[in-house]
Structures are given as structure tokens and as C-alpha cells.
Design a protein around this motif. Structure first.
Motif, PDB file in Angstrom:
ATOM      1  N   ARG A  48      39.139  57.479  40.600  1.00 60.87           N
ATOM      2  CA  ARG A  48      37.851  57.963  40.947  1.00 60.87           C
ATOM      3  C   ARG A  48      37.790  57.546  42.278  1.00 60.87           C
ATOM      4  NH1 ARG A  48      32.012  58.817  38.411  1.00 60.87           N
ATOM      5  NH2 ARG A  48      32.877  60.409  36.804  1.00 60.87           N
ATOM      6  N   ALA A  72      39.163  58.344  46.697  1.00 61.48           N
ATOM      7  CA  ALA A  72      37.731  58.738  47.838  1.00 61.48           C
ATOM      8  C   ALA A  72      38.683  57.651  48.854  1.00 61.48           C
ATOM      9  CB  ALA A  72      36.792  59.248  47.051  1.00 61.48           C
ATOM     10  N   MET A 100      32.798  63.586  46.471  1.00 61.56           N
ATOM     11  CA  MET A 100      33.758  62.281  46.641  1.00 61.56           C
ATOM     12  C   MET A 100      34.159  61.814  45.514  1.00 61.56           C
ATOM     13  SD  MET A 100      32.550  59.403  48.717  1.00 61.56           S
ATOM     14  CE  MET A 100      33.117  60.600  50.563  1.00 61.56           C
ATOM     15  N   GLN A 129      33.964  62.614  41.989  1.00 58.47           N
ATOM     16  CA  GLN A 129      33.648  62.750  40.928  1.00 58.47           C
ATOM     17  C   GLN A 129      32.149  63.023  40.736  1.00 58.47           C
ATOM     18  OE1 GLN A 129      37.246  62.568  38.953  1.00 58.47           O
ATOM     19  NE2 GLN A 129      38.018  61.534  41.103  1.00 58.47           N
ATOM     20  N   GLN A 130      31.076  63.126  41.063  1.00 53.51           N
ATOM     21  CA  GLN A 130      30.060  63.320  40.242  1.00 53.51           C
ATOM     22  C   GLN A 130      29.322  64.251  41.378  1.00 53.51           C
ATOM     23  OE1 GLN A 130      29.456  58.826  41.778  1.00 53.51           O
ATOM     24  NE2 GLN A 130      29.356  57.649  40.244  1.00 53.51           N
ATOM     25  N   ARG A 180      32.709  70.199  45.783  1.00 47.05           N
ATOM     26  CA  ARG A 180      33.656  69.281  45.798  1.00 47.05           C
ATOM     27  C   ARG A 180      32.896  68.001  45.728  1.00 47.05           C
ATOM     28  NH1 ARG A 180      33.819  71.466  51.608  1.00 47.05           N
ATOM     29  NH2 ARG A 180      31.658  71.703  50.863  1.00 47.05           N
ATOM     30  N   MET A 186      27.575  56.677  51.320  1.00 48.56           N
ATOM     31  CA  MET A 186      28.182  57.122  50.064  1.00 48.56           C
ATOM     32  C   MET A 186      29.266  56.787  50.135  1.00 48.56           C
ATOM     33  SD  MET A 186      28.460  61.120  50.951  1.00 48.56           S
ATOM     34  CE  MET A 186      29.198  62.100  52.429  1.00 48.56           C
ATOM     35  N   THR A 224      28.527  67.591  52.934  1.00 47.49           N
ATOM     36  CA  THR A 224      28.654  67.413  51.141  1.00 47.49           C
ATOM     37  C   THR A 224      28.131  65.687  51.263  1.00 47.49           C
ATOM     38  OG1 THR A 224      30.135  69.261  51.232  1.00 47.49           O
ATOM     39  CG2 THR A 224      30.386  68.005  49.244  1.00 47.49           C
ATOM     40  N   LYS A 278      40.996  59.154  51.438  1.00 47.00           N
ATOM     41  CA  LYS A 278      40.747  60.548  52.056  1.00 47.00           C
ATOM     42  C   LYS A 278      39.085  60.836  52.630  1.00 47.00           C
ATOM     43  CE  LYS A 278      40.144  63.159  47.796  1.00 47.00           C
ATOM     44  NZ  LYS A 278      40.720  63.822  47.081  1.00 47.00           N
ATOM     45  N   GLY A 279      38.909  61.770  53.464  1.00 50.30           N
ATOM     46  CA  GLY A 279      37.379  62.347  54.023  1.00 50.30           C
ATOM     47  C   GLY A 279      36.604  63.165  53.116  1.00 50.30           C
ATOM     48  N   PRO A 280      35.993  62.832  53.646  1.00 48.82           N
ATOM     49  CA  PRO A 280      34.836  63.852  52.343  1.00 48.82           C
ATOM     50  C   PRO A 280      35.063  64.803  52.383  1.00 48.82           C
ATOM     51  CG  PRO A 280      33.570  63.207  54.534  1.00 48.82           C
ATOM     52  CD  PRO A 280      34.915  62.374  54.489  1.00 48.82           C
ATOM     53  N   ASN A 281      35.500  65.677  52.694  1.00 47.01           N
ATOM     54  CA  ASN A 281      35.845  66.892  52.586  1.00 47.01           C
ATOM     55  C   ASN A 281      37.638  66.997  51.953  1.00 47.01           C
ATOM     56  OD1 ASN A 281      33.659  68.265  53.293  1.00 47.01           O
ATOM     57  ND2 ASN A 281      34.193  67.869  55.208  1.00 47.01           N
TER      58      ASN A 281
END
Lengths: 168, 168
Positions: free
Chosen positions: B119, B123, A39, A41-42, A37, B82, A52, B126-129
């Protein structure tokens, strides 16, 4: 192997290499993983401590903090950030060579050589205020050292550039 | 005005803009300065707390730490890193449009639009998961918010892209 970070990347060194080096400096290592998964797409992506993580710098900062390789206060971290950002700039320029069109390759290699010799390596020979110093002298600056060694290797192998002083 | 950070940059927004935003989020501001001693012969450069800082991320990290805008622990900082790295990636892509050759311009703008919509902005929804969340909900993530607002402004003005939700 519980808790071992899982490293998701292509089958190559690229942007994951400095993450592997930094883990090694912290006395740890990572297990290879597939894509997961992402965040943005990298890759690189690292599974660590239940998180993650994507984005090279987010990953490097987290590992450096976790293994106490990131200075003792905000000022030391700023200095470490400056040196590592310089190296990452240079790495990015080198990655551009790899993905460039054949007709642009020579010009990009020349740019890397010129900037490495005249801009980046000299900064590592002296302190931020111009004073002469041995930048690897402080234990707290291990992060910087890792990036530096990684870079020396690439510079030597791919561009025929040798640092102006000996690498330990 | 003793202690006010001095910001060295070209007469423009560019890479200094997010630094100005972050200082403002910390309740501070900077004074304009000319070019000075630059570690990697680069701007932006900021004189702050007796240091001469270069490299955008080194500067942003220092200011975020100083004004307590960088999370309460390493995991929160990783999350903030991130999100901000994603925005900086996007900003970098947009800067490439500004400096591109006329014949490359249209293709680069298309790339920015495509990646922004498919992309990057998703992001932030939504959250990282993958869970739905309101990313600006936590005070500790002010750094993220600043970058986000700055970006919305540029996206709207230069690319005609509006975020999928309202910005406060």
C-alpha cells in the motif's frame, strides 16, 4: 453543479463527517461518489478543484484554506491545528470503540469517557497557556468550532457526556 | 541560542523524530527540554516563537511553514499533506508494534510488512493519478522527503523492508 466537490466514502458518517461540516462552514457542500482512484487505497476521498485528495487531514486543510477558515497567519494556524488534532485524537479513540471486540468494548468506552472529561474538554475551556477563555469567540477559529460541535454531538449521543458549558 | 526551539519528549526518537528531521531540513535544531505545560497532557511538545505547541502535526505544519518547506500554494500543500499523512499512518502502525503484547507482536509485524510493501511504498513510486514519477524531484516537497528518509531508516532497521528504489 460544475466544481462541486465529490465525496467518496462508505454509507455513513465516520471520517467524512468533519469534512462535510467544514464544507458547510465554508458555505459549500459535496456530492456523493463511489470509490475511485485512491493513493493509499483508502477513503475518505474527495475530488475537488481537479485534484483527487485522500487522507482526512489533507482534505480538511485544503478545504479550510480554500474557504478562509484557517487563520490569518502561521501562529493562528498552529493554534487551530492543536485544537483540531485534539478532537481528531478523541474521534479516533471513539472509532476504536465501534470496531472493537465485544469483550473490549466496555473498557474502551471507559477510556473515552475518562479522557474526554479529564483531558480533552478541559483544554477547550481554557487557552493554550492555561488562561480562561471562550474558545469559540474568534471568527477565524471556525474550523475549531465545527470540529467541536461535531464532537459534542457524538459525545452526547454515544457516550452520555455533556460539555461543561452550553453549546451555541 | 535565543529563539532555539525547545523540544520536550521522552528520551527516545518516537513521535519527536520527524520533528527533529524537519527542523534539520530547515537548517535549524532544537534544544532538549523536560515536560512542560501541555494542552492535552501530551508530548511531543515544542516551545517555539513564544508558543507552546503540542500535537505532532500542528508542530510539523508550523515548522514546515516557517522554513518554507510546505509548497507554494494550497494545492502543493495538499499533495505534501497526502504523502506525509501516509507516512504518519505507517509510523503509527509501527508504533503499535512497539507497545503491543508479546502474543500480538508477530501478527502486527506481518501487517506492517504487508501494508508497507503493497500500500504505502507503491504510492511513493507514482503520482496521485497513477503516473510514474520521482517523488523527491521537487525542492518544494522537502517535507515529504524528510518523512520518507526517516521511514526508510526505520523500515530497514526494524522490519527488514528495503525500498524498491535507491534512497539518495
Amino acid at each position: 453543479m460544475a466544481g462541486k466537490p465529490v465525496l467518496h466514502y462508505f454509507n455513513g458518517r465516520g471520517r467524512m463527517e468533519c469534512i462535510r461540516w467544514l464544507l458547510a462552514a465554508g458555505g459549500a457542500s459535496g456530492a456523493p461518489g463511489g470509490d475511485g482512484r485512491l493513493m493509499f487505497q483508502q477513503v475518505p476521498m474527495v475530488e475537488i478543484d481537479g485534484m483527487t485528495l485522500v487522507q482526512s487531514r489533507a482534505i480538511l486543510n485544503y478545504i479550510a484554506t480554500k474557504y478562509d477558515l484557517y487563520g490569518k497567519d502561521a501562529k493562528e494556524r498552529a493554534l487551530i491545528d492543536m485544537y483540531t488534532e485534539g478532537i481528531l485524537d478523541l474521534s479516533e479513540m471513539m472509532l476504536q470503540v465501534v470496531i472493537s471486540l465485544p469483550e473490549q468494548r466496555e473498557a474502551k468506552i471507559s477510556l473515552v469517557k475518562e479522557k474526554t472529561k479529564n483531558r480533552y474538554l478541559p483544554a477547550y475551556e481554557k487557552g493554550p497557556n492555561g488562561e480562561a477563555q471562550h474558545v469559540d469567540g474568534e471568527e477565524q477559529a471556525q474550523l475549531k468550532k465545527c470540529s467541536k460541535l461535531q464532537q459534542d454531538k457524538g459525545l452526547d449521543r454515544y457516550y452520555g457526556i455533556t460539555n461543561t458549558r452550553e453549546t451555541e
